[in-house]
Design an enzyme around this catalytic site. Structure first.
Site, PDB file in Angstrom:
ATOM      1  CB  VAL B  17      46.002  40.798  30.861  1.00  0.00           C
ATOM      2  CG1 VAL B  17      45.018  39.705  30.471  1.00  0.00           C
ATOM      3  CG2 VAL B  17      45.830  41.181  32.333  1.00  0.00           C
ATOM      4  CB  ALA B  46      46.414  46.539  17.779  1.00  0.00           C
ATOM      5  CE  LYS B 206      38.036  44.380  39.489  1.00  0.00           C
ATOM      6  NZ  LYS B 206      39.203  44.224  40.397  1.00  0.00           N
ATOM      7  N   GLY B 307      46.500  39.729  38.336  1.00  0.00           N
ATOM      8  CA  GLY B 307      47.717  39.067  37.881  1.00  0.00           C
ATOM      9  C   GLY B 307      47.586  38.771  36.400  1.00  0.00           C
TER      10      GLY B 307
END
Lengths: 437, 437
Positions: B17, B46, B206, B307
């Site tokens: 990501v 970082a 979630k 994704g």
């Protein structure tokens, strides 16, 4: 209960949505206060006629006919009058006096959006309009905020419940447009004057709002190409089914790229949608918005597109947002239309088409039709010829269903005109665009 | 180009990501600036290891191993490290220095959410986490803002792409769990250690985040009931299909009312979903969240649940939101958990069940089974008895599929235990809950 700062909410209009908003605000006040971090006091409800019937029982002392006085004392003004005037004047008065505005008024935003947003910017107020497109479906915040870091490629929306209800019943029952419309009017799914819905005006307003948000471009309503569903027949729907399609009234907002230059197209028309597409299974008066973005890929948002209490949900979400902003301080976030992409006229838009012709069943007809398509620059992808009244002999009428490759709208129209004028074509039965393949 | 105020964006982590976020931020910088009203300067990235492989080519000079120094100079900190530490320490450091935080870290929010949100509140900063649940699907803003004026009744989410991919392939191919899992690992749909996905840990995190938002209640992760899909067999899926169901791993967040007192239940398990339910047609690694609210009615949100580039879309939307807030001024809007409804343990939750038993095909078996169900307080809605190996004679094995009315989980479990212990029951083949009817 926690002591909160009190915010005065002025409600303009007490129709199907307004009366539900007032009822929910009064009934769930404490809960909403906890969420907003502010007490939401319903300061009053401005109406034209104090004695009109309301869907929800509301305290009579809340009603007033003096909208201006109500607005000028309010922190949040909820405009649910609809139409352009006096909604526009009230909205500008509210923003001018520093109030945030919550509105479900798609007509106002689609025609006077820039004026309204500029008035908000001048004083650092905000305009919230989750209810202005696709009713209860959260689509404004996803486009405005969640997808603000992405590039929307295409929106295909079923954004008008009445037309979807009509087309869906025509599809499932094989019924004719006029019969279903009459029934829809009887059941309250369609207005006595159904023009705004069935001619696509309502969908065009919503398309302008969605395209403006998605492409960061001011989209004047007159640039939205609009066709309604009154010409759709039971035959066309049956033929669509046989070919694996369903007919839906779509609002299509598309980003186009031509030799590196970007533009957009915004259009509303009935189109053939493959039965396997998620939009094909949106039934009844429901709405759905299908969004394709470069990074996020395909997304779909589905729910009730209209209805008093459903739309009230979206309005009250906006009221809570406005209250949170008041408490947080800072100015409202304006609309970004800095991309201001050019809007392509419908003539230059390319889609696939399905053209159904009645032709004389004689030698050379297919060659003549194919020749006219080729002359018009329309490339044929598929052809299906059937005999309308099969009698085993030539000389009757045949039906030609022609699927084209992508063609520009003006080339297609000119070609259809020349087909209609041709001796071998008895009738142009239908010309429909194909979307969602 | 317009001159904008410059905001420094610090990126923590450059995995699947993170590298996409960096790439998009650099590529679309001017466009994002126009939308945010601020220039978004990628101040640095970082990472732990400067030499690790990245999915996207990025300027080497942006990379640093000194996360702390990068954070303290930033206006917006994007935390994409994942896991608890050092993500938690970095997030608190960022908020402590007044930066807004954008995070996709569901583990952190599900376990340390209140600590993170309090830290933000103290300094008036904001935490954005659209990417933390259901990837690219805008679900956080709809729940947090659009539905803030409504009362969510139920959420049913397919929020884990890996398990949906596995169950969908088992359903379409009749394949076994282990085979599909191995293939999913080969294709990159499942991790080498698939525990977090297939045992439901990811979905439970979630679910905690979604329930917390929907019900304005702090939902500690340990209150979320969790079951995985490792016990699901090809037989169970076939039997489900025969009965008109599909098996999906669901995150269910429900508002319960018992004699006027409200509570909530949050749970993750594989459940039977009717094939006609919109969630049944969510295929492959896609996610979908079905929300029912009192006023809005049923809503559905659909899209890619994971994704790198898809999730990056959600992250960048948050970055633009954070930038807009910086420019607008004012404090961030905190999370509202003031409802703080009690969370019901799974034993008290009622659902319908489908119980499949292998029983001896002898007289009186059905009576015995019915008696045990009745003693356990489980009411039978439907019974289907089939002979496993039909030979026209008694004495073989029969299969009993029992659909129950709503039963409390603990009553059901105890009853299943007594069925398993009964002489007439050879095997409890499966016990599955039914959702979405």
């Amino acid at each position: 209960m926690t002591e909160y700062r009190r915010l005065r909410v002025a409600l303009l209009g007490a129709g199907a949505v307004g009366s539900q908003v007032a009822g929910l605000l009064l009934r769930h006040g404490d809960e909403l206060a906890d969420r907003a971090g502010a007490e939401l006091e319903l300061a009053g409800i401005a109406v034209r006629n104090l004695d009109a019937h309301r869907d929800v029982d509301l305290p009579p002392e809340l009603f007033t006919t003096d909208a201006e006085a109500l607005i000028t004392g309010a922190d949040i003004v909820v405009e649910l009058i609809g139409g352009i005037e006096p909604a526009r004047a009230h909205t500008l008065l509210a923003l001018g006096s520093g109030a945030d505005v919550v509105t479900a008024n798609k007509a106002l935003l689609a025609t006077h959006g820039p004026e309204v947003f500029e008035a908000a910017d001048r004083v650092g107020a905000s305009v919230y309009y989750e209810a202005a497109a696709a009713g209860a479906i959260p689509i404004i915040r996803p486009l405005r905020d969640s997808l603000a870091g992405d590039r929307v490629v295409r929106i295909m929306g079923i954004v008008n419940g009445t037309t979807n209800y009509i087309l869906d019943r025509m599809d499932t029952e094989g019924a004719d447009f006029a019969d279903v419309l009459a029934d829809a009017q009887r059941l309250g799914y369609a207005e006595a004057d159904p023009t705004a819905d069935v001619e696509g005006y309502d969908a065009a307003q919503k398309a302008a709002i969605l395209a403006s948000l998605a492409f960061h471009t001011a989209v004047p309503l007159e640039t939205v190409h609009r066709e309604g569903i009154t010409a759709i027949t039971a035959d066309m729907i049956e033929e669509a089914r046989d070919a694996g399609f369903v007919i839906k009234l779509l609002a299509v907002c598309e980003r186009l790229v031509d030799e590196g230059a970007e533009s957009i197209s915004v259009r509303v028309y009935p189109a053939l949608v493959p039965r396997s597409h998620p939009l094909a299974s949106v039934h009844g008066a429901n709405n759905a918005v299908f969004v394709e973005a470069e990074a996020a890929g395909p997304l779909m948002f589905y729910g009730a597109g209209a209805g008093g209490v459903q739309t009230a949900s979206a309005v009250l979400g906006d009221v809570v947002s406005a209250a949170r902003r008041h408490i947080a301080g800072g100015t409202g976030v304006g609309e970004s239309t800095r991309a201001n992409l050019p809007i392509v006229p419908i003539g230059h838009v390319t889609t696939r088409y399905q053209i159904t012709l009645e032709v004389s069943d004689a030698p050379g007809v297919l060659a003549t039709v194919a020749g006219l398509l080729s002359e018009g620059g329309v490339s044929v992808a598929t052809v299906l010829q059937t005999v309308a009244e099969p009698n085993g002999e030539e000389g009757g009428t045949a039906r030609l269903i022609i699927g084209t490759h992508r063609a520009a709208d003006e080339a297609l129209s000119a070609t259809v005109d020349s087909l209609a004028a041709s001796e071998v074509v008895e009738r142009v039965v239908s010309v429909l665009r194909v979307e969602g393949e």
